[in-house]
Design an enzyme around this catalytic site. Structure first.
Site, short mmCIF file in Angstrom:
data_model
loop_
_atom_site.label_atom_id
_atom_site.label_comp_id
_atom_site.label_asym_id
_atom_site.label_seq_id
_atom_site.Cartn_x
_atom_site.Cartn_y
_atom_site.Cartn_z
CE LYS A 194 -1.94 2.96 2.22
NZ LYS A 194 -1.70 4.41 1.99
CD GLU A 268 12.23 -0.69 11.03
OE1 GLU A 268 12.68 0.18 11.81
OE2 GLU A 268 12.65 -1.86 10.99
CB CYS A 303 12.71 7.71 11.22
SG CYS A 303 11.62 7.24 9.93
CD GLU A 405 9.58 11.19 13.75
OE1 GLU A 405 8.47 10.64 13.81
OE2 GLU A 405 10.59 10.66 13.24
P1 ADP Z 1 2.82 9.83 8.08
O1 ADP Z 1 2.53 10.82 9.13
O2 ADP Z 1 4.25 9.61 7.79
O3 ADP Z 1 1.98 9.96 6.85
P2 ADP Z 1 1.26 7.53 8.76
O4 ADP Z 1 1.55 6.52 9.80
O5 ADP Z 1 -0.01 8.29 8.86
O6 ADP Z 1 2.52 8.46 8.77
O7 ADP Z 1 1.32 6.88 7.31
C1 ADP Z 1 2.22 5.88 6.92
C2 ADP Z 1 1.49 4.90 6.03
O8 ADP Z 1 0.47 4.26 6.80
C3 ADP Z 1 0.77 5.54 4.85
O9 ADP Z 1 0.86 4.67 3.73
C4 ADP Z 1 -0.66 5.62 5.33
O10 ADP Z 1 -1.62 5.64 4.29
C5 ADP Z 1 -0.77 4.36 6.13
N1 ADP Z 1 -1.86 4.36 7.13
C6 ADP Z 1 -2.40 5.42 7.78
N2 ADP Z 1 -3.39 5.02 8.61
C7 ADP Z 1 -3.48 3.68 8.49
C8 ADP Z 1 -4.30 2.66 9.10
N3 ADP Z 1 -5.24 2.97 9.99
N4 ADP Z 1 -4.10 1.38 8.74
C9 ADP Z 1 -3.14 1.05 7.86
N5 ADP Z 1 -2.34 1.95 7.25
C10 ADP Z 1 -2.50 3.25 7.55
#
Ligand code: ADP
Length: 503
Positions: A194, A268, A303, A405
Protein backbone atom coordinates in the site's frame (compact mmCIF):
# COMPACT_ATOMS: atom_id res chain seq x y z
CA UNK A 1 6.42 2.30 -27.07
CA UNK A 2 3.30 2.05 -24.91
CA UNK A 3 0.09 0.06 -24.93
CA UNK A 4 -3.15 0.10 -22.96
CA UNK A 5 -1.96 -2.42 -20.38
CA UNK A 6 1.42 -0.76 -20.01
CA UNK A 7 0.91 2.92 -20.76
CA UNK A 8 4.37 3.82 -19.45
CA UNK A 9 7.39 3.95 -21.76
CA UNK A 10 9.59 0.86 -22.10
CA UNK A 11 12.79 2.89 -22.26
CA UNK A 12 14.05 5.17 -19.49
CA UNK A 13 12.57 8.64 -19.79
CA UNK A 14 13.89 11.97 -18.54
CA UNK A 15 10.45 13.60 -18.51
CA UNK A 16 8.89 13.03 -15.08
CA UNK A 17 5.81 15.09 -15.95
CA UNK A 18 4.85 12.85 -18.89
CA UNK A 19 5.62 9.75 -16.86
CA UNK A 20 3.42 10.98 -14.00
CA UNK A 21 0.55 11.51 -16.43
CA UNK A 22 1.03 8.03 -17.92
CA UNK A 23 0.87 6.49 -14.46
CA UNK A 24 -2.41 8.23 -13.64
CA UNK A 25 -5.32 6.33 -12.18
CA UNK A 26 -3.62 2.95 -11.85
CA UNK A 27 -2.74 0.26 -9.34
CA UNK A 28 -0.42 -2.61 -10.26
CA UNK A 29 -2.03 -6.00 -9.67
CA UNK A 30 -1.31 -9.42 -11.14
CA UNK A 31 1.39 -8.12 -13.48
CA UNK A 32 -0.71 -5.33 -15.01
CA UNK A 33 -1.66 -1.76 -14.43
CA UNK A 34 -5.35 -1.66 -13.47
CA UNK A 35 -7.73 1.14 -12.43
CA UNK A 36 -9.45 1.18 -9.03
CA UNK A 37 -12.50 -1.09 -8.74
CA UNK A 38 -14.54 2.01 -7.89
CA UNK A 39 -13.03 3.92 -10.84
CA UNK A 40 -12.19 6.75 -8.46
CA UNK A 41 -8.95 8.69 -8.26
CA UNK A 42 -7.28 11.37 -6.12
CA UNK A 43 -4.79 14.11 -7.06
CA UNK A 44 -1.01 13.89 -6.84
CA UNK A 45 0.52 17.32 -6.37
CA UNK A 46 3.99 18.69 -7.11
CA UNK A 47 4.85 20.29 -3.75
CA UNK A 48 7.27 22.71 -5.43
CA UNK A 49 4.50 24.45 -7.40
CA UNK A 50 1.19 23.23 -5.98
CA UNK A 51 0.22 21.98 -9.46
CA UNK A 52 -1.50 18.65 -9.94
CA UNK A 53 0.78 16.27 -11.87
CA UNK A 54 -1.35 13.12 -11.90
CA UNK A 55 -4.35 11.36 -10.47
CA UNK A 56 -3.75 8.20 -8.41
CA UNK A 57 -6.15 5.26 -8.25
CA UNK A 58 -8.23 5.50 -5.09
CA UNK A 59 -7.99 2.03 -3.58
CA UNK A 60 -10.25 0.55 -0.94
CA UNK A 61 -11.06 -2.87 0.49
CA UNK A 62 -12.24 -4.15 -2.91
CA UNK A 63 -8.90 -3.38 -4.59
CA UNK A 64 -6.99 -4.82 -1.65
CA UNK A 65 -8.99 -8.03 -1.91
CA UNK A 66 -8.17 -8.43 -5.62
CA UNK A 67 -4.48 -7.74 -4.99
CA UNK A 68 -4.19 -10.09 -2.01
CA UNK A 69 -5.90 -12.92 -3.91
CA UNK A 70 -3.50 -12.41 -6.83
CA UNK A 71 -0.56 -12.52 -4.42
CA UNK A 72 -1.91 -15.67 -2.75
CA UNK A 73 -2.38 -17.34 -6.14
CA UNK A 74 1.16 -16.45 -7.26
CA UNK A 75 2.75 -17.45 -3.96
CA UNK A 76 2.40 -21.19 -4.44
CA UNK A 77 4.56 -21.40 -7.58
CA UNK A 78 6.93 -18.71 -6.34
CA UNK A 79 7.61 -20.58 -3.10
CA UNK A 80 8.25 -23.79 -5.05
CA UNK A 81 10.95 -22.15 -7.16
CA UNK A 82 14.47 -22.93 -5.83
CA UNK A 83 15.53 -20.16 -3.47
CA UNK A 84 18.67 -19.27 -5.43
CA UNK A 85 16.62 -18.96 -8.60
CA UNK A 86 14.27 -16.54 -6.82
CA UNK A 87 17.33 -14.63 -5.67
CA UNK A 88 18.74 -14.54 -9.18
CA UNK A 89 15.52 -12.97 -10.48
CA UNK A 90 15.52 -10.37 -7.69
CA UNK A 91 19.17 -9.68 -8.55
CA UNK A 92 18.23 -9.11 -12.20
CA UNK A 93 15.75 -6.45 -11.04
CA UNK A 94 18.73 -4.49 -9.76
CA UNK A 95 20.15 -4.08 -13.27
CA UNK A 96 16.82 -2.79 -14.58
CA UNK A 97 16.51 -0.39 -11.65
CA UNK A 98 20.03 0.89 -12.33
CA UNK A 99 19.21 1.45 -16.00
CA UNK A 100 16.16 3.49 -14.93
CA UNK A 101 17.71 5.19 -11.91
CA UNK A 102 17.81 8.72 -13.36
CA UNK A 103 14.18 8.37 -14.44
CA UNK A 104 13.16 7.17 -10.96
CA UNK A 105 15.14 9.95 -9.30
CA UNK A 106 13.43 12.61 -11.42
CA UNK A 107 9.97 11.20 -10.75
CA UNK A 108 10.50 10.98 -6.99
CA UNK A 109 11.83 14.56 -7.01
CA UNK A 110 8.66 15.66 -8.77
CA UNK A 111 6.20 13.98 -6.46
CA UNK A 112 7.99 14.44 -3.11
CA UNK A 113 9.88 17.71 -3.58
CA UNK A 114 13.21 16.11 -2.65
CA UNK A 115 16.14 17.67 -4.45
CA UNK A 116 17.38 15.61 -7.40
CA UNK A 117 21.11 16.03 -6.83
CA UNK A 118 21.31 15.73 -3.06
CA UNK A 119 18.53 13.25 -2.31
CA UNK A 120 16.54 11.69 -5.12
CA UNK A 121 19.50 10.23 -7.02
CA UNK A 122 20.90 8.85 -3.80
CA UNK A 123 17.63 7.10 -3.01
CA UNK A 124 17.40 5.57 -6.51
CA UNK A 125 20.95 4.22 -6.13
CA UNK A 126 20.21 2.62 -2.75
CA UNK A 127 17.11 0.93 -4.18
CA UNK A 128 19.13 -0.88 -6.85
CA UNK A 129 21.71 -1.79 -4.22
CA UNK A 130 19.08 -3.36 -1.96
CA UNK A 131 17.80 -5.60 -4.77
CA UNK A 132 21.37 -6.57 -5.59
CA UNK A 133 22.16 -7.41 -1.98
CA UNK A 134 19.07 -9.50 -1.23
CA UNK A 135 19.23 -11.15 -4.64
CA UNK A 136 22.47 -12.80 -3.50
CA UNK A 137 20.95 -14.27 -0.35
CA UNK A 138 18.75 -17.02 -1.76
CA UNK A 139 21.26 -19.68 -0.73
CA UNK A 140 21.29 -18.41 2.86
CA UNK A 141 17.77 -19.63 3.64
CA UNK A 142 19.30 -22.51 5.58
CA UNK A 143 17.92 -24.63 8.37
CA UNK A 144 19.70 -26.68 11.03
CA UNK A 145 20.12 -30.27 12.07
CA UNK A 146 18.95 -30.86 15.61
CA UNK A 147 20.53 -33.50 17.89
CA UNK A 148 17.54 -35.55 19.02
CA UNK A 149 18.24 -39.28 18.73
CA UNK A 150 20.69 -41.37 16.66
CA UNK A 151 17.75 -42.99 14.88
CA UNK A 152 15.73 -39.85 14.26
CA UNK A 153 16.85 -37.27 11.72
CA UNK A 154 15.62 -33.93 13.00
CA UNK A 155 16.04 -30.78 10.93
CA UNK A 156 14.62 -27.30 10.64
CA UNK A 157 13.78 -25.67 7.33
CA UNK A 158 13.01 -22.03 6.55
CA UNK A 159 9.61 -21.53 4.98
CA UNK A 160 7.96 -18.38 3.67
CA UNK A 161 5.06 -16.88 5.60
CA UNK A 162 2.72 -16.40 2.61
CA UNK A 163 1.32 -13.07 1.49
CA UNK A 164 3.07 -10.06 3.05
CA UNK A 165 1.17 -6.78 3.43
CA UNK A 166 3.62 -3.86 3.25
CA UNK A 167 2.64 -0.29 4.13
CA UNK A 168 5.07 2.49 3.30
CA UNK A 169 5.32 6.23 3.99
CA UNK A 170 6.19 9.12 1.68
CA UNK A 171 9.64 10.25 2.85
CA UNK A 172 11.81 7.61 1.12
CA UNK A 173 9.12 5.49 -0.51
CA UNK A 174 11.32 3.69 -3.08
CA UNK A 175 13.94 2.74 -0.53
CA UNK A 176 11.44 1.56 2.07
CA UNK A 177 9.50 -0.41 -0.50
CA UNK A 178 12.72 -2.11 -1.59
CA UNK A 179 13.65 -2.94 2.00
CA UNK A 180 10.35 -4.76 2.34
CA UNK A 181 9.77 -6.46 -0.98
CA UNK A 182 13.28 -7.64 -1.92
CA UNK A 183 13.81 -9.84 1.19
CA UNK A 184 10.16 -10.91 1.31
CA UNK A 185 10.37 -12.17 -2.28
CA UNK A 186 13.73 -13.91 -1.93
CA UNK A 187 12.32 -15.74 1.11
CA UNK A 188 9.45 -17.06 -1.05
CA UNK A 189 6.64 -14.74 0.00
CA UNK A 190 4.57 -12.60 -2.31
CA UNK A 191 3.70 -9.01 -1.51
CA UNK A 192 0.95 -6.42 -1.64
CA UNK A 193 2.23 -2.89 -1.06
CA UNK A 194 0.00 0.00 0.00
CA UNK A 195 1.81 3.11 -1.22
CA UNK A 196 1.75 6.42 0.61
CA UNK A 197 -1.02 8.75 -0.55
CA UNK A 198 1.44 11.63 -1.03
CA UNK A 199 3.91 9.64 -3.20
CA UNK A 200 2.26 6.83 -5.18
CA UNK A 201 3.91 7.28 -8.59
CA UNK A 202 7.56 6.23 -8.46
CA UNK A 203 6.84 3.02 -6.57
CA UNK A 204 4.14 2.25 -9.13
CA UNK A 205 6.61 2.67 -11.98
CA UNK A 206 9.00 0.35 -10.16
CA UNK A 207 6.32 -2.37 -10.16
CA UNK A 208 6.29 -2.41 -13.94
CA UNK A 209 10.11 -2.53 -14.04
CA UNK A 210 10.20 -5.50 -11.66
CA UNK A 211 7.46 -7.20 -13.63
CA UNK A 212 9.82 -7.43 -16.60
CA UNK A 213 11.67 -10.13 -14.66
CA UNK A 214 9.46 -11.43 -11.85
CA UNK A 215 6.32 -13.55 -12.35
CA UNK A 216 2.97 -11.77 -12.42
CA UNK A 217 1.28 -11.48 -9.02
CA UNK A 218 4.46 -11.81 -6.94
CA UNK A 219 4.21 -8.19 -5.98
CA UNK A 220 1.20 -5.91 -6.27
CA UNK A 221 0.64 -2.31 -5.40
CA UNK A 222 -2.50 -0.47 -4.41
CA UNK A 223 -2.68 3.28 -3.79
CA UNK A 224 -5.10 4.95 -1.42
CA UNK A 225 -5.54 6.38 2.05
CA UNK A 226 -4.68 4.77 5.37
CA UNK A 227 -8.00 3.88 7.01
CA UNK A 228 -9.76 3.02 3.71
CA UNK A 229 -6.94 1.15 1.97
CA UNK A 230 -4.14 0.38 4.47
CA UNK A 231 -6.42 -0.97 7.20
CA UNK A 232 -8.14 -3.59 4.95
CA UNK A 233 -4.71 -4.81 3.88
CA UNK A 234 -3.67 -5.39 7.48
CA UNK A 235 -6.94 -7.12 8.38
CA UNK A 236 -7.24 -9.24 5.22
CA UNK A 237 -7.41 -12.92 6.26
CA UNK A 238 -4.94 -14.06 3.57
CA UNK A 239 -2.24 -11.61 4.68
CA UNK A 240 0.10 -13.61 6.93
CA UNK A 241 2.67 -10.94 7.75
CA UNK A 242 2.54 -7.16 8.03
CA UNK A 243 5.50 -4.86 7.62
CA UNK A 244 4.88 -1.18 8.28
CA UNK A 245 6.87 2.06 8.25
CA UNK A 246 5.15 5.21 9.44
CA UNK A 247 4.06 7.08 12.54
CA UNK A 248 3.89 5.67 16.06
CA UNK A 249 0.12 6.25 16.26
CA UNK A 250 -0.60 4.30 13.06
CA UNK A 251 1.95 1.66 14.06
CA UNK A 252 -0.07 1.00 17.22
CA UNK A 253 -3.28 0.59 15.19
CA UNK A 254 -1.59 -1.74 12.70
CA UNK A 255 -0.02 -3.73 15.48
CA UNK A 256 -3.35 -4.14 17.31
CA UNK A 257 -5.04 -5.50 14.18
CA UNK A 258 -2.15 -7.86 13.48
CA UNK A 259 -2.31 -9.06 17.11
CA UNK A 260 -6.01 -9.88 16.73
CA UNK A 261 -5.20 -11.94 13.64
CA UNK A 262 -2.13 -13.43 15.35
CA UNK A 263 0.17 -12.54 12.48
CA UNK A 264 3.71 -11.22 12.95
CA UNK A 265 4.38 -7.55 12.38
CA UNK A 266 7.52 -5.49 11.80
CA UNK A 267 7.24 -1.81 12.70
CA UNK A 268 9.65 0.97 11.75
CA UNK A 269 8.33 4.07 13.49
CA UNK A 270 9.56 7.47 14.51
CA UNK A 271 12.72 8.79 16.06
CA UNK A 272 14.22 11.72 17.96
CA UNK A 273 17.80 10.81 17.31
CA UNK A 274 20.56 12.35 19.45
CA UNK A 275 23.93 13.44 18.09
CA UNK A 276 26.62 13.84 20.76
CA UNK A 277 29.65 15.97 19.90
CA UNK A 278 32.74 15.98 22.11
CA UNK A 279 35.23 18.86 22.08
CA UNK A 280 38.01 16.58 20.79
CA UNK A 281 36.12 15.77 17.57
CA UNK A 282 37.40 16.64 14.11
CA UNK A 283 35.58 20.00 14.07
CA UNK A 284 35.03 20.56 10.34
CA UNK A 285 34.09 16.95 9.66
CA UNK A 286 31.64 17.02 12.55
CA UNK A 287 29.95 20.25 11.47
CA UNK A 288 29.48 18.73 8.01
CA UNK A 289 28.31 15.55 9.76
CA UNK A 290 25.67 17.50 11.68
CA UNK A 291 24.20 18.83 8.42
CA UNK A 292 24.09 15.31 6.97
CA UNK A 293 22.85 13.82 10.23
CA UNK A 294 19.99 16.28 10.41
CA UNK A 295 19.09 15.32 6.81
CA UNK A 296 18.69 19.00 5.93
CA UNK A 297 18.80 18.06 2.24
CA UNK A 298 15.65 16.00 2.88
CA UNK A 299 14.09 18.93 4.74
CA UNK A 300 14.62 16.91 7.92
CA UNK A 301 11.93 14.46 6.84
CA UNK A 302 13.71 11.43 8.19
CA UNK A 303 13.16 9.17 11.20
CA UNK A 304 16.90 9.24 11.87
CA UNK A 305 17.27 13.06 11.64
CA UNK A 306 19.61 14.33 14.36
CA UNK A 307 16.99 16.60 15.88
CA UNK A 308 18.72 16.75 19.28
CA UNK A 309 22.36 17.78 19.06
CA UNK A 310 24.45 17.87 22.24
CA UNK A 311 27.77 19.73 21.97
CA UNK A 312 30.47 19.80 24.68
CA UNK A 313 30.56 23.30 26.15
CA UNK A 314 34.07 24.44 25.09
CA UNK A 315 33.14 24.25 21.41
CA UNK A 316 29.40 24.93 21.71
CA UNK A 317 29.25 28.54 20.45
CA UNK A 318 31.73 27.93 17.64
CA UNK A 319 29.87 24.79 16.58
CA UNK A 320 26.44 26.45 16.47
CA UNK A 321 27.84 29.39 14.48
CA UNK A 322 29.66 27.13 12.01
CA UNK A 323 26.62 24.95 11.52
CA UNK A 324 24.29 27.90 10.97
CA UNK A 325 26.73 29.40 8.48
CA UNK A 326 26.85 26.19 6.46
CA UNK A 327 23.09 25.63 6.46
CA UNK A 328 22.63 29.25 5.47
CA UNK A 329 24.75 28.66 2.36
CA UNK A 330 22.55 25.79 1.19
CA UNK A 331 20.42 26.52 -1.87
CA UNK A 332 16.68 26.07 -1.56
CA UNK A 333 14.82 25.77 -4.84
CA UNK A 334 13.20 23.68 -7.55
CA UNK A 335 13.86 20.02 -6.65
CA UNK A 336 14.57 19.23 -10.33
CA UNK A 337 17.21 21.96 -10.61
CA UNK A 338 20.79 20.62 -10.32
CA UNK A 339 21.82 23.64 -8.21
CA UNK A 340 19.29 22.89 -5.49
CA UNK A 341 20.40 21.47 -2.14
CA UNK A 342 17.05 21.69 -0.32
CA UNK A 343 13.63 21.07 -1.87
CA UNK A 344 10.20 21.24 -0.30
CA UNK A 345 8.09 19.82 2.49
CA UNK A 346 5.84 17.03 1.21
CA UNK A 347 2.34 18.38 1.86
CA UNK A 348 0.45 21.36 3.24
CA UNK A 349 -0.57 19.33 6.30
CA UNK A 350 3.05 18.57 7.11
CA UNK A 351 4.07 22.15 6.28
CA UNK A 352 1.59 23.59 8.77
CA UNK A 353 2.60 21.07 11.42
CA UNK A 354 6.29 21.99 11.14
CA UNK A 355 5.50 25.72 11.09
CA UNK A 356 3.54 25.31 14.32
CA UNK A 357 6.58 23.73 15.97
CA UNK A 358 8.79 26.57 14.75
CA UNK A 359 6.34 29.21 16.00
CA UNK A 360 6.18 27.51 19.39
CA UNK A 361 9.97 27.46 19.62
CA UNK A 362 10.24 31.10 18.61
CA UNK A 363 7.70 32.05 21.28
CA UNK A 364 9.64 30.21 24.02
CA UNK A 365 11.38 32.54 26.48
CA UNK A 366 15.16 32.14 26.37
CA UNK A 367 15.18 30.32 23.02
CA UNK A 368 17.09 31.54 19.98
CA UNK A 369 16.00 30.52 16.48
CA UNK A 370 18.58 30.75 13.69
CA UNK A 371 16.55 30.76 10.49
CA UNK A 372 18.83 29.75 7.60
CA UNK A 373 18.88 29.63 3.77
CA UNK A 374 17.18 32.10 1.47
CA UNK A 375 13.70 31.34 0.17
CA UNK A 376 13.60 30.74 -3.60
CA UNK A 377 12.78 33.79 -5.68
CA UNK A 378 11.57 32.03 -8.86
CA UNK A 379 7.94 33.19 -9.39
CA UNK A 380 7.02 29.66 -10.58
CA UNK A 381 7.72 28.45 -7.04
CA UNK A 382 5.63 30.93 -5.05
CA UNK A 383 3.08 28.24 -4.13
CA UNK A 384 5.83 25.74 -3.23
CA UNK A 385 6.06 24.28 0.25
CA UNK A 386 9.49 25.73 1.00
CA UNK A 387 10.42 26.06 4.62
CA UNK A 388 13.64 27.60 5.90
CA UNK A 389 15.75 25.35 8.15
CA UNK A 390 15.81 26.45 11.77
CA UNK A 391 18.46 25.77 14.41
CA UNK A 392 17.24 26.31 17.97
CA UNK A 393 19.33 26.88 21.06
CA UNK A 394 18.15 27.77 24.55
CA UNK A 395 15.17 25.40 24.65
CA UNK A 396 14.62 23.31 27.74
CA UNK A 397 14.37 19.55 27.63
CA UNK A 398 10.63 19.52 28.37
CA UNK A 399 9.92 21.53 25.18
CA UNK A 400 7.72 19.78 22.63
CA UNK A 401 10.44 20.51 20.05
CA UNK A 402 12.85 18.38 22.05
CA UNK A 403 10.48 15.56 22.92
CA UNK A 404 8.36 15.10 19.80
CA UNK A 405 9.29 14.12 16.28
CA UNK A 406 8.98 17.23 14.08
CA UNK A 407 9.82 15.61 10.73
CA UNK A 408 10.92 18.92 9.31
CA UNK A 409 14.13 21.02 8.93
CA UNK A 410 14.27 21.94 12.59
CA UNK A 411 16.98 20.92 15.04
CA UNK A 412 17.73 21.74 18.65
CA UNK A 413 21.25 22.16 20.10
CA UNK A 414 22.34 22.00 23.74
CA UNK A 415 25.67 22.38 25.54
CA UNK A 416 26.87 19.62 27.90
CA UNK A 417 29.63 19.28 30.46
CA UNK A 418 30.15 15.59 31.10
CA UNK A 419 29.56 12.24 29.44
CA UNK A 420 27.25 10.76 32.08
CA UNK A 421 24.87 13.72 32.01
CA UNK A 422 24.68 13.82 28.23
CA UNK A 423 24.09 10.07 28.08
CA UNK A 424 21.15 10.41 30.48
CA UNK A 425 19.72 13.29 28.43
CA UNK A 426 20.13 11.42 25.15
CA UNK A 427 18.33 8.38 26.58
CA UNK A 428 15.55 10.50 28.06
CA UNK A 429 13.23 10.00 25.09
CA UNK A 430 10.37 7.70 24.21
CA UNK A 431 12.22 6.95 20.97
CA UNK A 432 15.26 4.78 20.33
CA UNK A 433 15.96 4.56 16.62
CA UNK A 434 19.44 5.94 15.93
CA UNK A 435 22.22 7.95 17.57
CA UNK A 436 25.64 9.24 16.65
CA UNK A 437 28.76 10.12 18.65
CA UNK A 438 31.57 12.33 17.43
CA UNK A 439 34.90 12.05 19.23
CA UNK A 440 38.49 11.00 18.69
CA UNK A 441 38.44 9.20 22.05
CA UNK A 442 37.14 5.79 21.03
CA UNK A 443 37.20 4.54 24.62
CA UNK A 444 34.59 7.13 25.53
CA UNK A 445 32.79 6.68 22.21
CA UNK A 446 32.46 2.90 22.47
CA UNK A 447 31.49 3.01 26.11
CA UNK A 448 28.61 5.40 25.34
CA UNK A 449 27.68 3.49 22.17
CA UNK A 450 26.98 0.45 24.31
CA UNK A 451 24.80 2.42 26.70
CA UNK A 452 22.77 4.51 24.24
CA UNK A 453 19.21 3.24 23.88
CA UNK A 454 19.02 3.01 20.08
CA UNK A 455 18.88 0.38 17.37
CA UNK A 456 21.79 1.93 15.47
CA UNK A 457 24.71 3.92 16.89
CA UNK A 458 27.40 5.38 14.63
CA UNK A 459 30.67 6.97 15.70
CA UNK A 460 32.11 9.75 13.52
CA UNK A 461 29.57 9.20 10.76
CA UNK A 462 25.80 9.10 10.41
CA UNK A 463 24.87 7.26 7.24
CA UNK A 464 21.33 6.44 6.12
CA UNK A 465 20.11 2.82 5.92
CA UNK A 466 22.67 0.50 4.32
CA UNK A 467 22.10 -2.97 2.90
CA UNK A 468 23.65 -5.68 5.14
CA UNK A 469 23.31 -3.68 8.38
CA UNK A 470 20.29 -4.41 10.56
CA UNK A 471 18.10 -1.35 10.87
CA UNK A 472 15.29 -0.84 13.37
CA UNK A 473 14.57 0.83 16.66
CA UNK A 474 13.81 0.13 20.29
CA UNK A 475 11.20 1.71 22.61
CA UNK A 476 8.51 3.55 20.59
CA UNK A 477 10.70 3.50 17.48
CA UNK A 478 9.52 0.06 16.50
CA UNK A 479 9.74 -3.68 16.55
CA UNK A 480 12.05 -5.83 14.46
CA UNK A 481 14.82 -5.17 11.97
CA UNK A 482 15.17 -4.60 8.26
CA UNK A 483 17.94 -4.47 5.63
CA UNK A 484 20.01 -7.52 6.65
CA UNK A 485 20.21 -11.28 6.19
CA UNK A 486 19.15 -11.78 9.83
CA UNK A 487 16.16 -9.51 9.26
CA UNK A 488 15.11 -11.52 6.20
CA UNK A 489 15.36 -14.81 8.06
CA UNK A 490 13.68 -13.58 11.22
CA UNK A 491 10.87 -11.54 9.74
CA UNK A 492 10.02 -13.16 6.41
CA UNK A 493 10.33 -16.87 7.21
CA UNK A 494 9.30 -19.31 9.90
CA UNK A 495 11.22 -22.36 10.96
CA UNK A 496 9.54 -25.69 10.45
CA UNK A 497 10.88 -28.75 12.26
CA UNK A 498 10.87 -32.01 10.29
CA UNK A 499 11.64 -35.34 11.99
CA UNK A 500 12.31 -38.65 10.27
CA UNK A 501 12.19 -41.79 12.38
CA UNK A 502 14.73 -44.18 10.86
CA UNK A 503 14.76 -46.67 13.73
P1 ADP B 1 2.82 9.83 8.08
O1 ADP B 1 2.53 10.82 9.13
O2 ADP B 1 4.25 9.61 7.79
O3 ADP B 1 1.98 9.96 6.85
P2 ADP B 1 1.26 7.53 8.76
O4 ADP B 1 1.55 6.52 9.80
O5 ADP B 1 -0.01 8.29 8.86
O6 ADP B 1 2.52 8.46 8.77
O7 ADP B 1 1.32 6.88 7.31
C1 ADP B 1 2.22 5.88 6.92
C2 ADP B 1 1.49 4.90 6.03
O8 ADP B 1 0.47 4.26 6.80
C3 ADP B 1 0.77 5.54 4.85
O9 ADP B 1 0.86 4.67 3.73
C4 ADP B 1 -0.66 5.62 5.33
O10 ADP B 1 -1.62 5.64 4.29
C5 ADP B 1 -0.77 4.36 6.13
N1 ADP B 1 -1.86 4.36 7.13
C6 ADP B 1 -2.40 5.42 7.78
N2 ADP B 1 -3.39 5.02 8.61
C7 ADP B 1 -3.48 3.68 8.49
C8 ADP B 1 -4.30 2.66 9.10
N3 ADP B 1 -5.24 2.97 9.99
N4 ADP B 1 -4.10 1.38 8.74
C9 ADP B 1 -3.14 1.05 7.86
N5 ADP B 1 -2.34 1.95 7.25
C10 ADP B 1 -2.50 3.25 7.55
Amino acid sequence: MTNALHPTPADPTRDPFALARALSGLHFIGGRYVPAVSGQTFPVVNPATGAEVAQAALGDAADIDVAVREAARAQKDWARMPARKRGALVHQCSAILKAHSEELARLIALETGKALRTESRVEAGVVADIFEFFGGLGGELKGETVPFSPTVLSVTVREPLGVVGAIIPWNVPMLLMALKIAPALVAGNTVVVKSAEEAPLTVLRICELLNRVLPAGCFNMVSGFGPECGAPLVSHPLVRKVTFTGSVETGRIVSATAAQKLVPVTLELGGKSPMIVFADCDFEKTVAGAITSMRFTRQGQSCTAASRIYVERPIFDRFVAAMAERVDAMVMGDPLDERTDIGTIISTGQYEKVRAFVAEGQATAGATARVCSAMPTDPALTKGLFLQPVIFTGLTKDSRLVREEIFGPVTTIFPFDDAETVLAEANDSEYGLAASLWTNNLTVGLSLAHRLEAGLVQINQNLVVQANLSYGGVKSSGLGKEASLEAMLEHFTHKKTIMVNMG
